[in-house]
Design an enzyme around this catalytic site. Structure first.
Site, short mmCIF file in Angstrom:
data_model
loop_
_atom_site.label_atom_id
_atom_site.label_comp_id
_atom_site.label_asym_id
_atom_site.label_seq_id
_atom_site.Cartn_x
_atom_site.Cartn_y
_atom_site.Cartn_z
N SER A 149 5.17 6.32 -1.48
CA SER A 149 6.05 5.86 -2.56
C SER A 149 6.14 6.93 -3.65
CB SER A 149 5.51 4.56 -3.17
OG SER A 149 5.46 3.56 -2.20
N LYS B 224 -1.34 -0.10 -14.81
CA LYS B 224 -0.41 0.92 -14.33
C LYS B 224 1.00 0.58 -14.80
CE LYS B 224 -1.44 2.70 -9.68
NZ LYS B 224 -1.13 2.31 -8.31
N HIS C 158 6.22 1.31 5.05
CA HIS C 158 5.74 -0.06 4.81
C HIS C 158 6.50 -1.04 5.71
CE1 HIS C 158 5.00 1.44 0.43
NE2 HIS C 158 3.82 1.37 1.02
N ARG D 236 -1.92 6.64 7.61
CA ARG D 236 -0.94 7.67 7.98
C ARG D 236 -1.61 8.92 8.48
NH1 ARG D 236 1.51 7.27 2.15
NH2 ARG D 236 -0.74 7.30 1.92
O1 PNS Z 1 -0.56 0.44 -2.36
P1 PNS Z 1 -1.93 0.71 -2.88
O2 PNS Z 1 -1.87 1.10 -4.34
O3 PNS Z 1 -2.67 1.70 -2.03
O4 PNS Z 1 -2.76 -0.69 -2.78
C1 PNS Z 1 -4.08 -0.77 -3.25
C2 PNS Z 1 -4.56 -2.25 -3.24
C3 PNS Z 1 -3.58 -3.14 -3.98
C4 PNS Z 1 -4.69 -2.74 -1.82
C5 PNS Z 1 -5.96 -2.28 -3.92
O5 PNS Z 1 -5.89 -1.62 -5.14
C6 PNS Z 1 -6.47 -3.70 -4.16
O6 PNS Z 1 -6.77 -4.43 -3.25
N1 PNS Z 1 -6.57 -4.10 -5.45
C7 PNS Z 1 -7.04 -5.42 -5.85
C8 PNS Z 1 -8.41 -5.35 -6.52
C9 PNS Z 1 -9.54 -5.40 -5.50
O7 PNS Z 1 -9.67 -6.33 -4.73
N2 PNS Z 1 -10.39 -4.34 -5.49
C10 PNS Z 1 -11.52 -4.27 -4.59
C11 PNS Z 1 -11.17 -3.64 -3.26
S1 PNS Z 1 -11.52 -1.96 -3.33
#
Ligand code: PNS
Length: 177
Positions: A129, A42, A18, A91
């Site tokens: 993570s 979560k 990150h 990645r």
């Molecule tokens: O680190 P992560 O868990 O891969 O991040 C995922 C994240 C936070 C980018 C994604 O879950 C997100 O954008 N959540 C907010 C809800 C949203 O906008 N959902 C629609 C997009 S699919």
């Protein structure tokens, strides 16, 4: 016009993968916001306050990196912040399918916003993570894969968990004897 990018994620915890993406993003965009998802469903390993404190400590000397939290739709957060770009790290090919779906959904929700994929340096391409937490909890070495402050906090957290478990098992042994 200056370009404001948002790098969203759970960051539970922040890894050097990150950090690498954020550092690259900070060179490419005028400003980059690390947006940590507030996800009530979560149960995170590190609290929101801890994740914010870690990221702020790591980027304290980079004035164009901001640390913030968000909930709800990511595109709505970008709209509120007047940001134009979502940054996501890729990645391996295995990341692609989910990232592709997410980018297209976000594009459909708000056609003004674009997703840019960035590759971390090769040595970080296998880190996640989830894997860091698993390896550390089983006694493996994560030095060099996470910022030092994350390593220190992992050590503190697992030490306090072990002492709680020790107290509990001591108490139950007492009951048995
Ligand atoms: O680190 P992560 O868990 O891969 O991040 C995922 C994240 C936070 C980018 C994604 O879950 C997100 O954008 N959540 C907010 C809800 C949203 O906008 N959902 C629609 C997009 S699919």
């Amino acid at each position: 016009m200056s370009t404001l990018a948002v790098y969203p994620g759970s960051f539970d915890p922040l890894t050097n993968g990150h950090v690498d993406i954020i550092t690259r993003g900070a060179r490419l965009f005028d400003r980059i916001i690390v947006a940590i998802l507030v996800n009530a469903e979560k149960a995170p390993f590190f609290s929101m306050e801890e994740r914010v404190a870690i990221a702020r400590a790591v980027f304290k000397d980079q004035p164009n990196v901001e640390i913030d939290t968000f909930d709800g739709l990511l595109v709505d957060y970008l709209e509120r912040r007047n940001a134009q770009v979502i940054v996501r790290g890729l990645r391996a090919v295995s990341d692609f399918e989910f990232e592709f779906q997410m980018a297209l959904m976000n594009q459909r929700l708000n056609g003004r916003i674009d997703t840019i994929f960035m590759m971390p340096a090769e040595q970080y391409t296998y880190i996640s993570s989830r894997m860091i937490k698993e390896v550390f909890s089983l006694g493996g070495r994560v030095h060099g894969l996470v910022p030092d402050t994350v390593e220190d906090r992992l050590r503190e957290k697992f030490a306090s968990r072990r002492s709680v478990e020790g107290t509990q098992s001591g108490a139950s042994e007492g009951v048995r004897s």
